[in-house]
Design a protein around this motif. Structure first.
Motif, short mmCIF file in Angstrom:
data_model
loop_
_atom_site.label_atom_id
_atom_site.label_comp_id
_atom_site.label_asym_id
_atom_site.label_seq_id
_atom_site.Cartn_x
_atom_site.Cartn_y
_atom_site.Cartn_z
N LEU A 94 45.27 -9.01 0.50
CA LEU A 94 44.36 -8.48 0.08
C LEU A 94 44.69 -6.95 -0.88
N ASP A 95 45.05 -7.06 -2.02
CA ASP A 95 45.87 -6.13 -2.89
C ASP A 95 45.01 -4.82 -2.97
N VAL A 96 45.16 -3.93 -2.54
CA VAL A 96 44.73 -2.67 -2.13
C VAL A 96 44.79 -1.75 -3.29
N ILE A 143 39.53 -4.99 -4.02
CA ILE A 143 39.49 -3.48 -3.32
C ILE A 143 40.26 -3.09 -4.91
N ASN A 144 39.69 -2.42 -5.92
CA ASN A 144 40.19 -2.05 -6.78
C ASN A 144 38.89 -1.31 -7.59
N PRO A 145 38.95 -0.12 -8.08
CA PRO A 145 37.61 0.75 -8.86
C PRO A 145 37.29 -0.25 -10.40
N THR A 146 38.25 -0.52 -10.57
CA THR A 146 38.39 -0.87 -12.07
C THR A 146 36.92 -1.53 -12.70
N GLY A 147 35.99 -1.38 -13.52
CA GLY A 147 34.86 -1.44 -14.15
C GLY A 147 34.20 -1.91 -12.44
N LYS A 148 33.61 -0.80 -11.64
CA LYS A 148 32.68 -0.43 -10.60
C LYS A 148 32.33 0.32 -10.23
N LYS A 149 31.16 0.82 -10.63
CA LYS A 149 30.45 1.68 -10.46
C LYS A 149 30.68 2.40 -8.14
N PHE A 201 57.79 -12.88 -9.92
CA PHE A 201 57.43 -12.44 -11.53
C PHE A 201 55.85 -12.83 -11.60
N ASP A 202 55.52 -11.50 -12.77
CA ASP A 202 53.74 -11.70 -12.83
C ASP A 202 54.28 -11.35 -14.65
N THR A 203 54.12 -12.40 -15.03
CA THR A 203 54.14 -12.47 -16.71
C THR A 203 52.89 -12.12 -17.73
N ILE A 262 58.38 -7.76 -3.50
CA ILE A 262 57.58 -6.29 -4.75
C ILE A 262 57.80 -7.49 -6.09
N ILE A 263 56.24 -7.36 -6.79
CA ILE A 263 56.14 -7.69 -7.38
C ILE A 263 56.84 -6.85 -8.56
N ALA A 264 57.01 -8.17 -10.08
CA ALA A 264 57.95 -7.41 -11.07
C ALA A 264 57.34 -7.71 -12.28
N ALA A 298 48.18 -15.83 -6.73
CA ALA A 298 46.93 -15.31 -7.62
C ALA A 298 46.38 -13.78 -6.66
N ILE A 299 45.93 -13.50 -8.15
CA ILE A 299 45.15 -11.80 -7.84
C ILE A 299 44.25 -12.55 -8.49
N MET A 300 42.62 -12.02 -7.42
CA MET A 300 41.56 -13.31 -8.46
C MET A 300 40.71 -12.36 -7.45
N CYS A 303 30.52 -15.48 -19.60
CA CYS A 303 30.71 -16.23 -18.52
C CYS A 303 32.38 -16.50 -17.64
N ARG A 304 32.38 -14.42 -17.75
CA ARG A 304 34.03 -14.94 -17.80
C ARG A 304 34.76 -15.55 -16.67
N ASP A 305 33.82 -15.90 -15.56
CA ASP A 305 34.62 -17.34 -14.77
C ASP A 305 34.81 -18.42 -15.05
N1 THG Z 1 49.14 -7.77 -12.08
C1 THG Z 1 48.87 -6.78 -10.85
N2 THG Z 1 48.57 -6.03 -9.97
C2 THG Z 1 47.34 -6.45 -10.74
C3 THG Z 1 47.16 -7.04 -12.21
C4 THG Z 1 47.81 -7.73 -12.58
N3 THG Z 1 46.44 -5.11 -10.39
C5 THG Z 1 44.95 -5.33 -10.70
C6 THG Z 1 44.82 -6.00 -12.13
N4 THG Z 1 45.39 -6.52 -12.54
C7 THG Z 1 43.81 -7.14 -11.12
N5 THG Z 1 42.80 -6.94 -9.89
C8 THG Z 1 42.13 -6.71 -11.11
C9 THG Z 1 40.90 -6.29 -10.15
C10 THG Z 1 39.34 -6.47 -10.88
C11 THG Z 1 38.91 -6.76 -11.89
C12 THG Z 1 40.33 -7.39 -12.70
C13 THG Z 1 41.03 -7.30 -12.43
C14 THG Z 1 37.86 -7.42 -13.18
N6 THG Z 1 36.93 -6.54 -12.67
C15 THG Z 1 35.92 -5.84 -13.67
C16 THG Z 1 35.97 -5.65 -15.15
O1 THG Z 1 37.01 -4.65 -15.05
O2 THG Z 1 34.97 -5.37 -15.94
C17 THG Z 1 34.74 -5.53 -13.09
C18 THG Z 1 34.46 -6.70 -11.56
C19 THG Z 1 32.92 -6.96 -11.51
O3 THG Z 1 32.73 -5.70 -11.18
O4 THG Z 1 32.56 -7.68 -10.39
O5 THG Z 1 37.63 -8.08 -13.70
O6 THG Z 1 47.46 -8.52 -13.82
N7 THG Z 1 49.99 -7.42 -10.55
#
Ligand code: THG
Length: 487
Positions: free
Chosen positions: A49-51, A14-20, A166-168, A126-128, A231-233, A211-213
């Protein structure tokens, strides 16, 4: 949110990053799409679930609130509220029922002064992020210093360190070859020095590479090995999920490998799109079900209950044996695996103990089988499975153990006048010892039928060395006994 040594999986989808498509859903206020993403991630095994619904062209406060509200109606997973807007965070916290993850605070004074009072007022873990006014440090030691600063400010706000994760900070290795190593070193150091939980958004590590996986899942494994608590994954990634389930097995965090096996079966099901529903339809409160699922305690109590209304031998024939047949068949068809077979055998044994107590002396017992792993062979897992299954079917099994001399096997067969001997050999090198034992038995105890089994044997070879029966697996051997007894 409960932490143990098993890492918590936080779904990142649940994150718009990179997703049209996701961006479009946000712009069109398409909450259905977002809810579907939540249900799917939960199905795939996400614990939390991260929102994150931040997008420049939309009203984030409003969108985050609707999402938080609606998500709680469709999934029971805790949410991780991911926003850099203080106002959006406050509104979301106000309507959230329960304890959320707050994503995030960092070492900047301004951010801490904004987020800590919210956490204090509404509750939350809290994530720091280990960054501050000077950016993200390049060394683990400097990230630790930021973590310590965050802890001391949190304390001033009356926030306990057990509520700080903590998030490093995962950075792309494609931009800096040392990025992953620094993050992992910082993770380990901060965990050791502060005793706090840790989290990483692992996907960032592979940004900019193909091959990011491949890379992300290996980074995830390394992070778990360095003490990652969450892990946020991407829970849709088979590689990520296999890394997680494998890690649990390898660290003795998956009793009987059951969650690993379950994961593999779901992967298979998805691939072949064949759904096995028959198993799920079995009434859950029956002895058959308890044995099939390997629930030892349930098998005992359900069997005792059944004994109040049913004859002991009827239970054996109508409940215990059909259950073992079912598991045996599933095993043959590779729908269930060794740990599950052993659990079912144990559950059946438990039921059998209750039955035995009700039967007059000896009447439950069928013939005697002398069982052994042959001389020179110390691998007895196969023999032990066969023994358990034979016992469950009511045979009087005399187990001579492993690495057994031919003369002792003969002696025992003669002593008990046993009509059957079952011999196991796992290694090619010990097959001659098997042949030697068969020859001895055929000569000195011709009444005794000899069953053989083991990984290196074949039907033809078993015949050649004079065995009466080649058991291709435990169930096959028991079926032979059952047929021979009837004849
Ligand atoms: N730490 C904390 N919170 C975070 C992050 C972190 N929140 C956001 C992010 N980083 C974690 N969430 C994502 C969500 C998507 C992607 C990476 C991290 C991602 N998106 C692909 C891209 O950007 O290319 C597109 C995905 C696809 O379409 O398959 O990889 O580090 N506390």
């Amino acid at each position: 949110v409960e932490f143990s040594s098993i890492p918590v999986l936080i779904g990142e989808r649940i994150n718009p990053t990179g997703k049209k498509r996701f961006k479009q859903a946000l712009v069109e206020n398409d909450i259905e799409y977002i809810l579907k993403e939540a249900v799917n991630q939960a199905d795939r095994g996400a614990d939390v679930l991260d929102v994150n619904v931040g997008l420049p062209e939309i009203d984030e406060e409003k969108m985050l609130c609707s999402c938080v509200k609606e998500l709680q109606g469709v999934v029971s997973n805790p949410l991780c509220i991911d926003t850099s807007s203080k106002d959006a965070m406050e509104k979301a916290l106000r309507i959230y029922n329960g304890v959320p993850l707050i994503n995030s605070v960092n070492g900047k004074k301004e951010t801490m002064d904004a987020v800590f009072p919210l956490a204090k007022k509404y509750g939350g873990v809290i994530i720091a992020l280990t960054l501050d006014e000077n950016g993200i440090p390049n060394t683990a030691e400097e990230r630790l210093q930021i973590a310590k600063k965050i802890l001391s400010v949190a304390k001033e706000y009356g926030i306990d360190k057990k509520n700080i994760i903590f998030d490093t900070l995962t950075m792309a290795v494609s931009a800096d070859k040392n990025a992953a190593k620094t993050t992992l070193d910082a993770l380990k150091l901060i965990k050791e020095e502060t005793g706090c939980y840790t989290v990483l958004g692992v996907s960032n590590v592979s940004f900019g590479l193909p091959c990011r996986d491949f890379l992300t899942s290996t980074f995830f494994t390394l992070a778990m090995e360095n003490g990652l608590s969450a892990a946020i994954m991407n829970p849709y990634s088979e590689k990520m999920m296999s890394a997680y389930h494998s890690y649990k097995v390898l660290h003795a965090l998956d009793e009987n490998c059951l969650s690993y096996i379950d994961f593999c079966q779901n992967v298979e099901d998805t691939k072949s799109s064949v759904k096995e529903t028959a198993e799920q339809k079995t009434d859950a409160n029956t002895l058959l079900y308890a044995i099939v699922k390997g629930l030892k305690e349930d098998a005992g109590t359900l069997c005792e209950k059944l004994l109040e209304s049913k004859a002991p031998l009827d239970i054996v024939n109508e409940d215990i044996i059909p259950a073992l047949d079912k598991v045996g068949k599933a095993f043959e068809e590779k729908r269930c695996f060794l740990p599950q077979l052993l659990m079912s055998a144990e559950a059946a044994k438990e039921a059998f103990e209750k039955i035995k107590a009700k039967l007059p002396e000896n009447s439950a017992k069928k013939s005697t089988v002398v069982i052994a792993t042959v001389k020179g062979d110390i691998h007895d897992i196969g023999k032990n499975i066969v023994k358990l299954l034979m016992q469950n079917y009511g045979y009087n099994v005399i187990d001579l153990g492993k690495d057994v001399e031919p003369s002792l096997i003969l002696e025992t067969v003669l002593k008990y006048n046993a009509p059957y001997a079952a011999l196991s050999a796992l290694m090619t090198t010990t097959v001659p010892a098997m042949e030697e034992t068969i020859n001895l038995l055929n000569e000195k105890a011709p009444f005794c039928k000899v069953l053989v089994g083991g990984a290196v044997l074949t039907e033809d070879y078993a015949k050649k060395i004079g065995a009466d029966k080649y058991g291709k697996d435990a169930l096959d051997s028991v079926r032979y006994l059952e047929d021979a007894e009837k004849a």
